[in-house]
Design an enzyme around this catalytic site. Structure first.
Site, PDB file in Angstrom:
ATOM      1  N   TYR A  50     -43.164 -39.807  16.654  1.00  0.00           N
ATOM      2  CA  TYR A  50     -43.906 -39.037  17.180  1.00  0.00           C
ATOM      3  C   TYR A  50     -45.016 -39.265  18.375  1.00  0.00           C
ATOM      4  CZ  TYR A  50     -42.779 -37.383  12.601  1.00  0.00           C
ATOM      5  OH  TYR A  50     -42.367 -36.963  11.217  1.00  0.00           O
ATOM      6  N   VAL A 234     -52.854 -27.553  13.615  1.00  0.00           N
ATOM      7  CA  VAL A 234     -54.085 -27.807  14.101  1.00  0.00           C
ATOM      8  C   VAL A 234     -54.805 -26.941  14.310  1.00  0.00           C
ATOM      9  CG1 VAL A 234     -52.807 -29.440  15.688  1.00  0.00           C
ATOM     10  CG2 VAL A 234     -52.947 -26.922  16.332  1.00  0.00           C
ATOM     11  N   ASN A 242     -53.994 -24.204   3.615  1.00  0.00           N
ATOM     12  CA  ASN A 242     -52.931 -25.153   3.000  1.00  0.00           C
ATOM     13  C   ASN A 242     -53.272 -26.109   1.970  1.00  0.00           C
ATOM     14  OD1 ASN A 242     -51.067 -24.111   4.857  1.00  0.00           O
ATOM     15  ND2 ASN A 242     -50.909 -25.599   6.223  1.00  0.00           N
TER      16      ASN A 242
END
Length: 281
Positions: A50, A234, A242
């Site tokens: 990543y 983001v 969430n």
């Protein structure tokens, strides 16, 4: 809200909900992880590939949350499967994260068509990180049932976790069953199929009845089935949304209706682990 924990077969625990940083640009990662920790996430999932481990480490150092309260996962870069290379890559992960111990380290992909098909020696190398105390637990990602069976047969050590693609359009039941047969926890990446499931009529109907969003219902479906999940965003409001999936539940019928959305291989959004062979330049 209190996030439940899953007990792994090595006796350690992992928060069932985490925060993922896949595809978050390094320049945005410190703020994103900091915000996630402010919301209440205590499980951060990153990977060498990543490119944002340093920024995750910076956020962990500056956010003011005690290290022992945050569960940190990273994964081995596909280009470093050979034992000596895996050792060096792991040390670099610890350096970039600013840690002397990581909670969980995974083989990111099995790459069965690379390295002469030898992911077993890679797995043995990872288990040595637990033996010397630099990793609390080790596991795998994207391992198919045959891959999982092979490392267990040849080393006698089962991973604590297999992180694989799972969502309502790709429930990946064969892998989940193989995981369960070895007491390996299933961790679901792409839990909302990169947003593809959010307009599904079944999910929107259940969401309307619950007073929740389709994303929240989908994440709750994962929780009800016992999977570990780590959505990525983001956007602070979406991070909060969430996180708010523990004040409602789904009935068995609702879980079954969502599971019935499975499209098999047609629902897969990512690469097939049997053929995926990408190695970064």
């Amino acid at each position: 809200m209190t996030v439940p924990s899953i007990t792994l077969h090595d006796g350690t625990t992992i928060p069932q909900l985490g925060f993922g940083v896949f595809q978050i640009e390094p320049a945005d990662t410190v703020e994103a992880v900091t915000r996630a920790l402010e919301v209440g996430y205590r499980h951060i999932d990153t990977a060498e590939m990543y490119g944002n481990e340093k920024e995750v480490g910076e956020a962990l150092r500056t956010a003011g949350v005690p290290r022992e309260q945050v569960y940190v996962t990273s994964k081995l870069n596909n280009g470093f499967h050979e034992p000596d290379a895996a050792e060096r890559a792991f040390e670099q992960t610890l350096t970039d994260l600013g840690l002397d111990r990581i909670d969980l380290f995974l083989i990111h992909w099995p790459l069965p068509t690379r390295y002469d098909g030898d992911f077993v020696s890679t797995w043995r190398t990872l288990t040595s990180f637990v033996e010397d105390g630099r990793a609390t637990s080790v596991g795998v990602s994207n391992f198919q049932p045959a891959h999982l069976q092979r490392i267990v047969d040849e080393t006698g050590v089962a991973p604590v976790i297999n992180q694989v693609e799972v969502h309502p359009y790709f429930t990946n039941e064969d892998v989940r069953a193989a995981n369960a047969s070895h007491r390996v926890a299933t961790e679901a990446w792409s839990p909302i199929a990169q947003g593809q499931v959010l307009d599904d009529q079944v999910l929107t109907e259940i969401a309307s009845a619950k007073g929740k969003s389709a994303a929240q219902v989908t994440l709750r479906w994962h929780i009800e089935r016992g999977d570990i999940v780590f959505p990525k965003s983001v956007t602070p409001s979406r991070m909060q949304e969430n996180f708010e999936i523990f004040d409602f539940s789904l009935t068995d019928d609702e879980v079954e209706r969502i599971s019935a959305l499975d499209k098999g291989e047609k629902g897969r959004t990512g690469p097939n682990p049997d053929s995926f062979d990408y190695i970064p330049d």
